[in-house]
Design a protein around this motif. Structure first.
Motif, short mmCIF file in Angstrom:
data_model
loop_
_atom_site.label_atom_id
_atom_site.label_comp_id
_atom_site.label_asym_id
_atom_site.label_seq_id
_atom_site.Cartn_x
_atom_site.Cartn_y
_atom_site.Cartn_z
N GLU A 284 0.88 -1.18 0.00
CA GLU A 284 0.00 0.00 0.00
C GLU A 284 0.92 1.22 0.00
N GLY A 285 0.46 2.30 -0.58
CA GLY A 285 1.23 3.54 -0.49
C GLY A 285 2.40 3.59 -1.47
N GLU A 301 0.59 4.56 3.60
CA GLU A 301 -0.87 4.49 3.47
C GLU A 301 -1.37 4.83 2.06
N LYS A 302 -0.81 5.87 1.49
CA LYS A 302 -1.36 6.39 0.22
C LYS A 302 -0.25 6.56 -0.81
N GLN A 303 -0.63 6.30 -2.06
CA GLN A 303 0.35 6.47 -3.13
C GLN A 303 0.45 7.94 -3.54
N GLY A 330 -4.68 10.44 -3.57
CA GLY A 330 -4.12 9.66 -2.48
C GLY A 330 -4.12 10.34 -1.13
N ARG A 331 -4.25 11.65 -1.08
CA ARG A 331 -3.96 12.35 0.17
C ARG A 331 -5.07 12.18 1.19
N THR A 332 -4.69 11.92 2.44
CA THR A 332 -5.68 11.73 3.48
C THR A 332 -6.22 13.04 4.00
#
Ligand SMILES: Nc1ncnc2c1ncn2[C@@H]1O[C@H](COP(=O)(O)OP(=O)(O)OP(=O)(O)O)[C@@H](O)[C@H]1O
Ligand SMILES: [Mg+2]
Length: 342
Positions: A284-285, A301-303, A330-332
């Motif tokens: 992931e990420g 967590e995020k790509q 992707g950004r949280t």
């Protein structure tokens, strides 16, 4: 853009194997402008050859090979062309030079015959004028006694001469794009320098754009205008040669640059620790997370998407680029300040 010969959007090439899906190319965007030399660099196995073969539609015919996205050549999507249409485009409008010249040369035919075949097939030229074209092309790539050489077989050529022969073949129909996949890797350094000179001269004289695939940053510095850095099936940084060498933004690019020997320096080289991820089982990420000295929680967590770094056309896919730039899907949203800066 009008001056883009090739524009690749969200290219994905996935291989369905018994062990699972290999995401060899996984969302690549790139473009080649008229008359420029674009380098695609990255470690072995990162998807450079699969990218180029997908563009040429040499991959994608088998049911186990899934190619998706858009490959716009002069604005027309090659993925919607039939095999017959592709055969017309390959060799005529865009041609390819492989690492091993014997991939392109047939040992059973004279080199001149193989070059002459290109105008015969693609331009319906007669044998006599095509043979003359073959000799002209051998002259252009600096083969001595081209008339005599044209009548010889590939085994009578040295390795460097064979690769020149392949370049001559790729040029026979005056393409506006050559995709060269490690064209000098199998050659010794002197011959390598000659082939690089030849490619540069061709671009300068004819305006042919070149997509140069290499893992050799020396080749990039010497020959290319722009660079796309590839890692585990994705482009992680893109910019001019000066951007990439003097101001690399992605930690992977920085690692590549730091692993280059500096002239006159006795400093130990710093290789990038660890191995690229398994393409069957990507994390992931960010795909560089396990090797990155700056890794943060968000990276796991995020790509990250490619976003402008210090200027619009210098882009990097890294959470260190800052939240306001990296607002891809992707950004949280929570703010993660980098622990280290460049
Ligand atoms: N037909 C295939 N089936 C399954 N996996 C494949 C296939 N062809 C390539 N791959 C995998 O795709 C990945 C990318 O391969 P590719 O040949 O594009 O690497 P590369 O960047 O050109 O490396 P190198 O510098 O060694 O030439 C590799 O992990 C390779 O094993
Ligand atoms: Mg390769």
């Amino acid at each position: 853009m009008a001056d883009n010969i090739l524009e690749v959007r969200d290219l994905k090439t996935h291989f369905h194997t018994n062990d699972g899906v290999v995401k060899a190319v996984d969302g690549v965007d790139l473009h080649v402008e008229k008359g420029e030399i674009l380098a695609i660099v990255g470690e072995s196995g990162c998807g450079k050859s699969v990218t180029s073969q997908s563009i040429m539609r040499l991959i994608g015919a088998k049911s186990s090979e899934k190619v998706s996205g858009e490959i716009l050549y002069h604005g027309e999507d090659l993925l919607s062309k039939t095999e017959k249409e592709m055969r017309q485009i390959r060799g005529k409008d865009m041609s390819m030079v492989f690492q091993d010249p014997m991939t392109s040369l047939n040992p059973a035919y004279k080199v001149g015959t193989q070059i002459a075949e290109m105008p015969i097939i693609h331009e319906k030229k007669d044998k006599k004028s095509s043979w003359k074209r073959a000799i002209d092309m051998l002259t252009k790539v600096g083969i001595p006694s081209p008339e005599k050489r044209a009548s010889q077989y590939p085994h009578q050529f040295s390795g460097g001469m064979r690769q020149r022969g392949v370049v001559a073949m790729s040029l026979a129909c005056d393409p506006d794009l050559i995709i060269a996949d490690e064209p000098t890797t199998a050659l010794d350094v002197t011959i390598q320098a000659q082939v690089l000179d030849l490619l540069r001269k061709l671009r300068d004289d004819t305006g042919t754009a070149i997509m140069m695939i290499t893992h050799d940053l020396g080749v990039v510095a010497e020959l290319c205008d722009r660079v796309a850095v590839m890692y585990a099936g994705k482009i992680v940084e893109e910019g001019t040669v000066a951007d990439i060498f003097d101001n690399p933004q992605h930690p992977y690019t920085q690692g590549l640059i730091h692993s280059l020997p500096k002239p006159g320096s006795r400093e130990r080289l710093k290789p990038i620790e660890g191995q690229p991820p398994n393409l069957h089982n990507l994390p992931e990420g960010c795909r560089f997370q396990d090797r990155c000295p700056f890794v943060m929680d968000v990276c796991r967590e995020k790509q990250p998407e490619l976003v402008p770094a210090d200027k619009q056309d210098h882009q990097a896919a890294c959470w260190l680029m800052g939240e306001e730039e990296n607002d891809g899907d992707g950004r949280t949203g929570e703010s993660e300040e980098p622990e280290k800066t460049f």
